[in-house]
Design a protein around this motif. Structure first.
Motif, PDB file in Angstrom:
ATOM      1  N   ALA A 786     -29.172 -26.059 103.802  1.00  0.00           N
ATOM      2  CA  ALA A 786     -29.105 -24.652 104.071  1.00  0.00           C
ATOM      3  C   ALA A 786     -30.229 -23.807 104.698  1.00  0.00           C
ATOM      4  O   ALA A 786     -30.195 -22.866 105.244  1.00  0.00           O
ATOM      5  N   ALA A 787     -31.256 -24.032 103.665  1.00  0.00           N
ATOM      6  CA  ALA A 787     -32.411 -23.264 103.957  1.00  0.00           C
ATOM      7  C   ALA A 787     -33.010 -23.705 105.218  1.00  0.00           C
ATOM      8  O   ALA A 787     -33.732 -22.874 105.827  1.00  0.00           O
ATOM      9  N   ASP A 788     -32.911 -24.856 105.721  1.00  0.00           N
ATOM     10  CA  ASP A 788     -33.422 -25.510 106.917  1.00  0.00           C
ATOM     11  C   ASP A 788     -32.782 -24.884 107.954  1.00  0.00           C
ATOM     12  O   ASP A 788     -33.461 -24.246 108.848  1.00  0.00           O
ATOM     13  N   ASP A 789     -31.504 -24.611 107.669  1.00  0.00           N
ATOM     14  CA  ASP A 789     -30.644 -23.868 108.839  1.00  0.00           C
ATOM     15  C   ASP A 789     -31.000 -22.676 108.934  1.00  0.00           C
ATOM     16  O   ASP A 789     -31.273 -21.852 110.062  1.00  0.00           O
ATOM     17  N   LEU A 790     -31.533 -21.791 107.778  1.00  0.00           N
ATOM     18  CA  LEU A 790     -31.742 -20.501 107.702  1.00  0.00           C
ATOM     19  C   LEU A 790     -32.961 -20.325 108.395  1.00  0.00           C
ATOM     20  O   LEU A 790     -33.166 -19.304 109.345  1.00  0.00           O
ATOM     21  N   GLU A 791     -33.927 -21.315 108.207  1.00  0.00           N
ATOM     22  CA  GLU A 791     -35.215 -21.172 108.898  1.00  0.00           C
ATOM     23  C   GLU A 791     -35.293 -21.306 110.474  1.00  0.00           C
ATOM     24  O   GLU A 791     -35.776 -20.559 111.265  1.00  0.00           O
ATOM     25  N   LYS A 792     -34.311 -22.300 111.019  1.00  0.00           N
ATOM     26  CA  LYS A 792     -33.951 -22.360 112.467  1.00  0.00           C
ATOM     27  C   LYS A 792     -33.362 -21.066 112.875  1.00  0.00           C
ATOM     28  O   LYS A 792     -33.653 -20.879 114.109  1.00  0.00           O
ATOM     29  N   LYS A 793     -32.349 -20.479 112.176  1.00  0.00           N
ATOM     30  CA  LYS A 793     -31.746 -19.376 112.832  1.00  0.00           C
ATOM     31  C   LYS A 793     -32.604 -18.190 112.951  1.00  0.00           C
ATOM     32  O   LYS A 793     -32.627 -17.621 113.989  1.00  0.00           O
ATOM     33  N   PHE A 794     -33.708 -17.905 112.035  1.00  0.00           N
ATOM     34  CA  PHE A 794     -34.412 -16.882 112.490  1.00  0.00           C
ATOM     35  C   PHE A 794     -35.498 -17.417 113.573  1.00  0.00           C
ATOM     36  O   PHE A 794     -35.801 -16.431 114.115  1.00  0.00           O
ATOM     37  N   LYS A 795     -36.023 -18.699 113.556  1.00  0.00           N
ATOM     38  CA  LYS A 795     -36.884 -18.918 114.728  1.00  0.00           C
ATOM     39  C   LYS A 795     -35.884 -18.391 116.128  1.00  0.00           C
ATOM     40  O   LYS A 795     -36.671 -18.036 117.112  1.00  0.00           O
ATOM     41  N   LYS A 796     -34.686 -18.843 116.124  1.00  0.00           N
ATOM     42  CA  LYS A 796     -33.928 -18.565 117.184  1.00  0.00           C
ATOM     43  C   LYS A 796     -33.789 -17.243 117.584  1.00  0.00           C
ATOM     44  O   LYS A 796     -33.806 -16.657 118.880  1.00  0.00           O
ATOM     45  N   GLU A 797     -33.669 -16.394 116.633  1.00  0.00           N
ATOM     46  CA  GLU A 797     -33.538 -14.819 116.750  1.00  0.00           C
ATOM     47  C   GLU A 797     -34.677 -14.203 117.191  1.00  0.00           C
ATOM     48  O   GLU A 797     -34.636 -13.360 117.955  1.00  0.00           O
ATOM     49  N   ASN A 798     -35.924 -14.741 116.673  1.00  0.00           N
ATOM     50  CA  ASN A 798     -37.406 -14.270 117.197  1.00  0.00           C
ATOM     51  C   ASN A 798     -37.403 -14.664 118.770  1.00  0.00           C
ATOM     52  O   ASN A 798     -38.023 -13.652 119.318  1.00  0.00           O
ATOM     53  N   LYS A 799     -37.173 -15.678 118.978  1.00  0.00           N
ATOM     54  CA  LYS A 799     -37.369 -16.197 120.465  1.00  0.00           C
ATOM     55  C   LYS A 799     -36.260 -15.407 121.224  1.00  0.00           C
ATOM     56  O   LYS A 799     -36.619 -14.869 122.332  1.00  0.00           O
ATOM     57  N   THR A 800     -34.940 -15.237 120.926  1.00  0.00           N
ATOM     58  CA  THR A 800     -33.933 -14.676 122.009  1.00  0.00           C
ATOM     59  C   THR A 800     -33.785 -13.079 121.857  1.00  0.00           C
ATOM     60  O   THR A 800     -33.380 -12.400 122.585  1.00  0.00           O
ATOM     61  N   LYS A 801     -34.432 -12.642 120.588  1.00  0.00           N
ATOM     62  CA  LYS A 801     -34.220 -11.127 120.120  1.00  0.00           C
ATOM     63  C   LYS A 801     -32.900 -10.723 120.330  1.00  0.00           C
ATOM     64  O   LYS A 801     -32.410  -9.698 120.349  1.00  0.00           O
ATOM     65  N   LYS A 802     -31.904 -11.722 119.787  1.00  0.00           N
ATOM     66  CA  LYS A 802     -30.463 -11.533 119.407  1.00  0.00           C
ATOM     67  C   LYS A 802     -30.267 -11.865 117.990  1.00  0.00           C
ATOM     68  O   LYS A 802     -30.743 -13.054 117.746  1.00  0.00           O
ATOM     69  N   VAL A 803     -29.138 -11.356 117.441  1.00  0.00           N
ATOM     70  CA  VAL A 803     -28.489 -11.732 116.117  1.00  0.00           C
ATOM     71  C   VAL A 803     -27.185 -11.864 116.301  1.00  0.00           C
ATOM     72  O   VAL A 803     -26.411 -11.328 116.553  1.00  0.00           O
ATOM     73  N   GLU A 804     -26.816 -13.312 116.075  1.00  0.00           N
ATOM     74  CA  GLU A 804     -25.313 -13.574 116.051  1.00  0.00           C
ATOM     75  C   GLU A 804     -24.523 -13.084 114.905  1.00  0.00           C
ATOM     76  O   GLU A 804     -24.964 -13.240 113.773  1.00  0.00           O
ATOM     77  N   ALA A 805     -23.284 -12.739 115.161  1.00  0.00           N
ATOM     78  CA  ALA A 805     -22.542 -12.356 114.088  1.00  0.00           C
ATOM     79  C   ALA A 805     -22.136 -13.261 112.814  1.00  0.00           C
ATOM     80  O   ALA A 805     -21.948 -14.365 113.612  1.00  0.00           O
ATOM     81  N   GLU A 806     -22.292 -13.022 111.725  1.00  0.00           N
ATOM     82  CA  GLU A 806     -22.128 -13.975 110.626  1.00  0.00           C
ATOM     83  C   GLU A 806     -20.625 -13.533 109.846  1.00  0.00           C
ATOM     84  O   GLU A 806     -20.357 -12.689 109.994  1.00  0.00           O
ATOM     85  N   GLY A 807     -20.220 -14.787 109.054  1.00  0.00           N
ATOM     86  CA  GLY A 807     -19.298 -14.606 108.364  1.00  0.00           C
ATOM     87  C   GLY A 807     -17.952 -14.890 108.852  1.00  0.00           C
ATOM     88  O   GLY A 807     -17.617 -15.043 110.179  1.00  0.00           O
ATOM     89  N   LYS A 808     -16.781 -14.692 108.112  1.00  0.00           N
ATOM     90  CA  LYS A 808     -15.397 -14.878 108.599  1.00  0.00           C
ATOM     91  C   LYS A 808     -14.862 -13.689 109.327  1.00  0.00           C
ATOM     92  O   LYS A 808     -14.910 -12.678 108.556  1.00  0.00           O
ATOM     93  N   GLY A 809     -14.338 -13.838 110.495  1.00  0.00           N
ATOM     94  CA  GLY A 809     -13.741 -12.888 110.998  1.00  0.00           C
ATOM     95  C   GLY A 809     -14.765 -11.640 111.011  1.00  0.00           C
ATOM     96  O   GLY A 809     -14.215 -10.384 110.701  1.00  0.00           O
ATOM     97  N   PRO A 810     -15.907 -11.534 111.505  1.00  0.00           N
ATOM     98  CA  PRO A 810     -17.008 -10.452 111.972  1.00  0.00           C
ATOM     99  C   PRO A 810     -16.124  -9.397 112.747  1.00  0.00           C
ATOM    100  O   PRO A 810     -15.692  -9.716 113.669  1.00  0.00           O
ATOM    101  N   SER A 811     -16.568  -8.204 112.257  1.00  0.00           N
ATOM    102  CA  SER A 811     -16.115  -7.152 112.948  1.00  0.00           C
ATOM    103  C   SER A 811     -17.024  -5.838 112.836  1.00  0.00           C
ATOM    104  O   SER A 811     -17.969  -6.010 111.851  1.00  0.00           O
ATOM    105  N   VAL A 812     -16.953  -4.701 113.644  1.00  0.00           N
ATOM    106  CA  VAL A 812     -17.743  -3.715 113.571  1.00  0.00           C
ATOM    107  C   VAL A 812     -17.507  -3.106 112.445  1.00  0.00           C
ATOM    108  O   VAL A 812     -18.497  -2.809 111.680  1.00  0.00           O
TER     109      VAL A 812
END
Length: 895
Positions: A786-812
């Motif tokens: 789970a920690a390794d996945d979080l590290e990969k997620k941060f690296k992806k966000e830093n590269k793409t400059k985008k944050v994907e919505a998290e959680g069940k049924g995310p909404s504004v």
């Protein structure tokens, strides 16, 4: 040894010529409002027009009347007993390295850079921007305003009492005139339900008794039920407290207040464990030679060796000198030190002693103790609690009361506080033969350890201590007392604050009289008036006379020496001396013009260093004079009164507005801070303050980062929101730099790993305790993914400059709700940080625990609907049960 009484140096009378000369000397200055403390740096470097000598002179005091008499079997308590030693103010300076350390002036020992800082507007909780009025003037004005209110209130109280007395007299005389034979009396057949003084009288109405008499109170005892503060408790807590809570504040008052108990039973004291010999391979080294020592000498060597990591102590020359004297004396007395062949080794130099083998042994044992599993720690604690259980309570007049310090202090090295001259001396093991037991006549006397007997058994029901002995360092008497939360300690606190409340009625007359006596012709009267002024205005302690052979060179107001006071025209007085517990008192006060003149007269030639400032006054005379104003009044009552009255005045000015609990807590702390400053309860900035503030700043930034990610998720869900809300709303805060971002992401990943590992270890411990197999390392590796996945997620966000919505049924809407919650947390944390920064120079705990009537805090909590837990810890809530419970039944209470 009796000390010689110092002959007064000052003249008995002050001539008018001396006063006129002082007036002419001060005429050239523009005087400022008095009554505040200021700090302007070290005295020794001051080149201004100050009196000479300008040293604080930690010189040897001339002896005053000795008070080293046999002890009275009475309670020995101080105002600060409730504060844990670890939290008291510390002075962490090394002593000078010469053997004549005690003769070095304090100004040299204490570096100017370590002086407490000046009072600032921020520390006082006021905004100084846009206002040219000096802060000291603001403080003086506020203090003067509070004193005016005190004067007005004192007159009002006396007027009401006078009116009530007249009304009572009138009623009494009328009732005597109206007494007639029964046959001549007229009756309308009704019973008056009120007396003429407005107090309800008993009647034969049909109203149920339970409505007339509170079910809570029966002979001062109460069952713990239906109290709002206790509704949330578990059944277990209810059963524990359902026995009875002794409401001594509701119980009938004893006729003889000096008798503390009728019956008393207890189990005595617990002694520390016997000394365990070091292993044969662990030796003290002298010049590289392993030493064989007697049991006593080895134990003393172990005291020093075990604390090598406490460099503040072991590197202190005074500590080393005192330890070495006691250690070598014990070595000689017990047969000397020997090498491996049995040859005697003469120990002459401290520097040749090597304690590292001993330190390594004890440090290893400590590490083993820390490394124990949770189950082992719990088992050890349970065994310890079971052993101590019989000693934790006593039976006092038939009810159970908590005992405070039932453990006899173990032997060790005396540390003292500040720059105590006896630091490093050996505290000897206390034996049963030194201990006096105080117990009821009918009670069974506790059994001493096998082969020993008690020094004495007595049955003194006018004392509140259970056991007593004399320690060997200062010859002080140590007492086993009841715990802070006991009814006896509570009554002591209650009496202290009630005495301060009583002072309210007299404070205006006292101040008027001592102000008049500031110009008295008799030197003794003028010195006394000046001392009372300093005690009242600046919370100076009166200062007790000491046996200078056995105690540290500490002073108070009445025992100030010539060198402790430096005068800086027009009205600044600089005090620099060792106060209570050898803590350095350095403060600069702006005083009244007349007080400044008086101190100048008290320092006038032929006085010189070593002479008393108040040479025609001592503490006994001062306190005896104060009782003329009010029974039981002493110098320390002024500190309690000033703190409580100031707090009461400030709290009355507050209005309950629609603000958060955290903001209400800050309002209270702001008032407490003003009390601490105006009553001179200050402290040096703690060594860890900056680190704490940095941590809080990081936590706030972390919350801001969470907010930013949630906003980016909103964009991921609905890109049109950028145009709707504006690009600025989605922007990253300027403080969150790219470098910080990477560091914080790494921290979050590591934090997750640590949590997973700790949870895994805890679950394994539980499995082992239950007799089951441990989980394998493979399970941990899977969880850490789970920690390794979080590290990969941060690296992806830093590269793409985008944050994907998290959680069940995310909404504004869900993201917005989370952002709002984070906003509240950030606001609360910023308030907390601001509060902590403001408190760094003031001792809020000292004021709140010892000097501010706790009922004021309870009234504030009740009025502003703030949980009392926000102000008092569990320990303090137990200590101040009387204040919390009594205010529940009194909505109109005022200090």
């Amino acid at each position: 040894m009796e000390a010689d009484i110092q002959t007064p140096v000052s003249q008995a009378h002050i001539s008018k010529d001396v006063d006129r000369a002082m007036d002419r000397a001060d005429a050239k200055f523009n005087h400022v409002p008095a009554g505040v403390a200021v700090r302007n740096g070290p005295v020794v470097e001051d080149k201004m027009d100050v009196d000479q000598p300008a040293t604080n002179g930690h010189t040897k005091r001339k002896a005053r009347t000795s008070t080293s008499k046999a002890p009275k079997y009475a309670d020995s308590e101080s105002d600060e007993d409730a504060i844990p030693l670890a939290k008291r103010q510390k002075v962490s300076k090394k002593a000078a390295e010469s053997e004549t350390d005690d003769d070095v002036p304090l100004a040299i020992k204490k570096k100017p850079g370590k002086l407490p800082p000046k009072v600032t507007a921020a520390a006082f909780g006021e905004d100084s921007s846009g206002d040219d009025e000096p802060l000291t003037t603001k403080l003086a004005k506020q203090k003067a305003s509070i004193e005016k209110k005190a004067e007005k209130e004192a007159k009002s109280i006396r007027a009401k009492e006078s009116k009530a007395k007249k009304a009572a007299k009138k009623e009494e005389s009328e009732s005597e005139e109206n007494v007639k034979p029964k046959a001549k009396r007229k009756s309308n057949g009704t019973a008056s339900t009120k007396r003429s003084n407005g107090v309800k009288a008993e009647s034969d109405s049909d109203e149920p008794l339970k409505k007339k008499v509170s079910a809570k109170k029966v002979n001062g005892k109460v069952k713990a039920e239906e109290s709002p503060a206790k509704k949330g408790k578990s059944k277990k807590d209810d059963s524990e407290e359902a026995e009875e809570v002794y409401r001594w504040w509701d119980a009938p008052k004893k006729e003889d207040d000096s008798i503390k108990w009728e019956t008393l039973q207890h189990n005595g004291v617990i002694f520390p464990p016997e000394y365990e010999l070091l292993p044969k391979n662990v030796k003290l080294l002298y010049d590289g030679i392993p030493l064989t020592l007697s049991l006593e000498a080895e134990e003393i060597a172990g005291f020093f060796g075990a604390m090598l990591n406490s460099t503040h102590n072991v590197e202190n020359p005074t500590f080393q000198k005192n330890f070495f004297e006691d250690f070598t004396e014990a070595v000689k007395r017990t047969g000397g030190a020997k090498d491996k062949d049995g040859n005697k080794v003469s120990i002459k130099e401290f520097s040749k002693l090597d304690f590292k083998p001993i330190f390594n042994y004890y440090d290893g044992k400590n590490q083993e103790k820390k490394a124990r599993s949770t189950a082992e720690k719990k088992a050890d604690k349970a065994a310890k609690d079971l052993l101590e259980a019989p000693y934790t309570t006593c039976i006092w007049d038939g009810r159970k009361e908590q005992v405070g310090n039932f453990r006899v202090e173990p032997p060790g090295l005396f540390r003292g506080r500040g720059e105590h001259p006896k630091t490093g001396k050996v505290k000897k093991r206390v034996m049963p033969e030194q201990i006096t037991i105080n117990i009821g006549k009918e009670a069974a006397v506790p059994t001493p350890p096998e082969g020993h007997k008690w020094k004495a058994i007595q049955h003194d029901n006018k004392a509140t201590w259970l056991a007593m002995w004399q320690e060997n360092i200062n010859g002080a008497y140590k007492y086993v007392m009841l715990a802070a939360k006991s009814s006896i300690k509570g009554q002591s606190d209650y009496k202290k604050f009630e005495k301060a409340r009583e002072l309210k009625k007299h404070i205006d007359r006292i101040r008027k009289e001592y102000t008049k006596d500031l110009k008295a012709e008799l030197m003794a009267d003028r010195q006394r008036a000046t001392a009372v002024y300093l005690i009242d205005k600046f919370a100076l302690r009166a200062g007790n006379e000491k046996d200078t052979e056995n105690e540290a060179e500490t002073v108070g107001c009445c025992s100030l020496k010539f060198e402790h006071v430096t005068l800086k025209p027009p009205q600044t007085v600089i005090f620099d001396f060792l106060g209570k517990d050898s803590i350095r008192f350095y403060e600069e006060f702006i005083v009244d013009e007349q007080v400044f003149k008086n101190l100048k007269i008290f320092k006038k030639a032929p006085k010189k260093e070593g002479d008393d400032i108040f040479d025609r006054l001592n503490t006994t005379q001062l306190n005896k004079h104060l009782t003329n104003y009010m029974p039981g009044l002493s110098a320390k009552v002024f500190r309690t009164y000033n703190a409580s009255f100031t707090m009461s005045t400030l709290l009355k000015e507050l209005k309950d507005t629609n603000i958060s609990v955290q903001e209400k807590v800050k309002l209270y702390n702001d008032c407490n801070r003003k009390v601490a400053i105006l009553c001179n309860h200050k402290r040096t900035v703690g060594a860890g303050h900056e680190v704490q503030m940095e941590k809080m700043s990081e936590r706030i930034k972390g919350l801001q980062y969470q907010q930013w990610r949630l906003k980016q998720m909103i964009l991921d869900i609905d890109p049109k929101q950028k145009k709707k809300r504006g690009a600025e709303w989605f922007a990253l805060d300027e403080e969150l730099t790219e470098e910080w971002l990477l560091e914080h992401q790494a921290f979050l990943v590591q934090e997750m790993r640590t949590k997973v590992e700790k949870k895994f270890a805890k679950e394994n411990e539980k499995l082992v305790a239950d007799g089951q197999k441990e989980m394998k390392a493979k399970e941990l590796a899977e969880r850490l993914e789970a920690a390794d996945d979080l590290e990969k997620k941060f690296k992806k966000e830093n590269k793409t400059k985008k944050v994907e919505a998290e959680g069940k049924g995310p909404s504004v809407e869900k993201c917005e709700a989370s952002i709002k919650k984070l906003d509240e947390r950030i606001t609360a944390m910023r308030l907390q940080a601001e509060d902590r920064e403001g408190n760094k120079e003031v001792a809020l705990g000292t004021s709140k625990i010892n000097y501010i009537d706790p009922r004021l805090t309870v009234v504030f909590a009740k009025k502003f609907n703030v949980p009392i837990e926000k102000f008092f810890s569990k320990t303090l809530r137990e200590k101040f049960t009387w204040a919390i419970e009594s205010i529940e039944d009194d909505d109109d209470w005022e200090f």
